[in-house]
Design a protein around this motif. Structure first.
Motif, short mmCIF file in Angstrom:
data_model
loop_
_atom_site.label_atom_id
_atom_site.label_comp_id
_atom_site.label_asym_id
_atom_site.label_seq_id
_atom_site.Cartn_x
_atom_site.Cartn_y
_atom_site.Cartn_z
N LEU A 62 -9.28 -4.46 -1.57
CA LEU A 62 -10.35 -4.52 -0.56
C LEU A 62 -10.07 -3.58 0.60
CD1 LEU A 62 -10.93 -8.37 -0.61
CD2 LEU A 62 -12.58 -6.63 -1.33
N ILE A 63 -8.82 -3.55 1.06
CA ILE A 63 -8.45 -2.64 2.16
C ILE A 63 -8.62 -1.19 1.71
CG2 ILE A 63 -6.50 -1.79 3.54
CD1 ILE A 63 -5.54 -4.78 3.63
N THR A 64 -8.15 -0.87 0.50
CA THR A 64 -8.29 0.49 -0.02
C THR A 64 -9.76 0.86 -0.13
OG1 THR A 64 -6.21 0.30 -1.23
CG2 THR A 64 -7.74 2.00 -1.97
N PHE B 131 -0.18 4.77 1.13
CA PHE B 131 -1.29 5.53 1.71
C PHE B 131 -1.37 6.95 1.15
CE2 PHE B 131 -3.51 7.91 5.08
CZ PHE B 131 -4.68 7.17 5.12
N ALA C 90 -12.27 -0.30 1.59
CA ALA C 90 -12.82 -0.12 2.94
C ALA C 90 -12.37 1.22 3.53
CB ALA C 90 -12.37 -1.27 3.84
N ILE C 91 -11.12 1.59 3.32
CA ILE C 91 -10.63 2.88 3.82
C ILE C 91 -11.37 4.02 3.12
CG2 ILE C 91 -8.63 4.44 3.83
CD1 ILE C 91 -6.88 1.89 4.27
N TRP C 92 -11.48 3.95 1.81
CA TRP C 92 -12.16 5.01 1.06
C TRP C 92 -13.62 5.14 1.49
CZ3 TRP C 92 -10.53 4.96 -4.82
CH2 TRP C 92 -9.16 5.22 -4.92
N SER D 187 -2.90 6.79 -2.25
CA SER D 187 -4.29 6.40 -2.08
C SER D 187 -5.15 7.60 -1.70
CB SER D 187 -4.40 5.31 -1.00
OG SER D 187 -5.75 5.04 -0.68
N THR E 201 -6.32 -8.17 -1.96
CA THR E 201 -6.36 -7.77 -0.55
C THR E 201 -6.14 -6.26 -0.41
OG1 THR E 201 -5.58 -9.94 0.14
CG2 THR E 201 -5.34 -8.15 1.74
N GLU E 202 -5.17 -5.73 -1.13
CA GLU E 202 -4.92 -4.29 -1.09
C GLU E 202 -6.11 -3.51 -1.64
OE1 GLU E 202 -0.99 -3.04 -2.51
OE2 GLU E 202 -0.37 -5.12 -2.18
N GLN F 13 0.82 -1.21 0.00
CA GLN F 13 0.00 0.00 0.00
C GLN F 13 0.86 1.26 0.00
OE1 GLN F 13 -3.61 0.64 1.57
NE2 GLN F 13 -4.17 -1.07 0.31
#
Length: 143
Positions: free
Chosen positions: A83-85, A4, A87-89, A7, A80-81, A2
């Protein structure tokens, strides 16, 4: 791995653009199509109400584009990245929207009920689109 900072850059650029698109659509409806504005009727007015079904579409297109821009900039993007991105967004949007559209009062602000109840199913679809943006963007990286 990631990144950040990138992102957040892609997220905020997209958030600003999608917000401007929605606002410009409302202004177009009022000024060009002569729909009623907030001052002419109850709530946010016909010009805004007619844009609601389009909001998820703006979001899925733009957040997918910016999700792809972010994911394609990573050395080895993974699901995975993505999905995490996503969720963060989506999480940032949920919190920021609460303050930007409900808590802080301005001419376009809404009540809690107006934003989270009356704006259904659109707001749920918008948050889903924002979450899926990086995931779909990742899928485009595989093509």
């Amino acid at each position: 791995m990631q990144n950040f900072g990138m992102s957040m850059l892609w997220f905020w650029v997209c958030y600003i653009i999608v917000t401007l698109v929605g606002m410009l659509h409302t202004i177009f409806n009022i000024c060009v199509l002569h729909m009623k504005s907030m001052k002419d009727g109850p709530g946010m007015g016909e010009g805004y109400e007619k844009t609601k079904p389009w909001h998820p579409l703006y979001n899925i297109i733009l957040f997918t584009l910016f999700g792809w821009l972010y994911m394609s900039g990573l050395a080895n993007p993974t699901i995975t990245e993505a999905l995490i991105t996503g969720a963060i967004w989506a999480g940032i949007c949920i919190v920021f929207d609460l303050f930007g559209w409900v808590v802080i009062k301005h001419p376009w602000s809404l009540t809690f009920k107006g934003f989270y109840v009356d704006y259904q199913p659109w707001i749920t679809l918008i948050y889903l689109a924002i979450f899926l943006g990086p995931v779909i963007g990742f899928a485009f990286c595989l093509i």
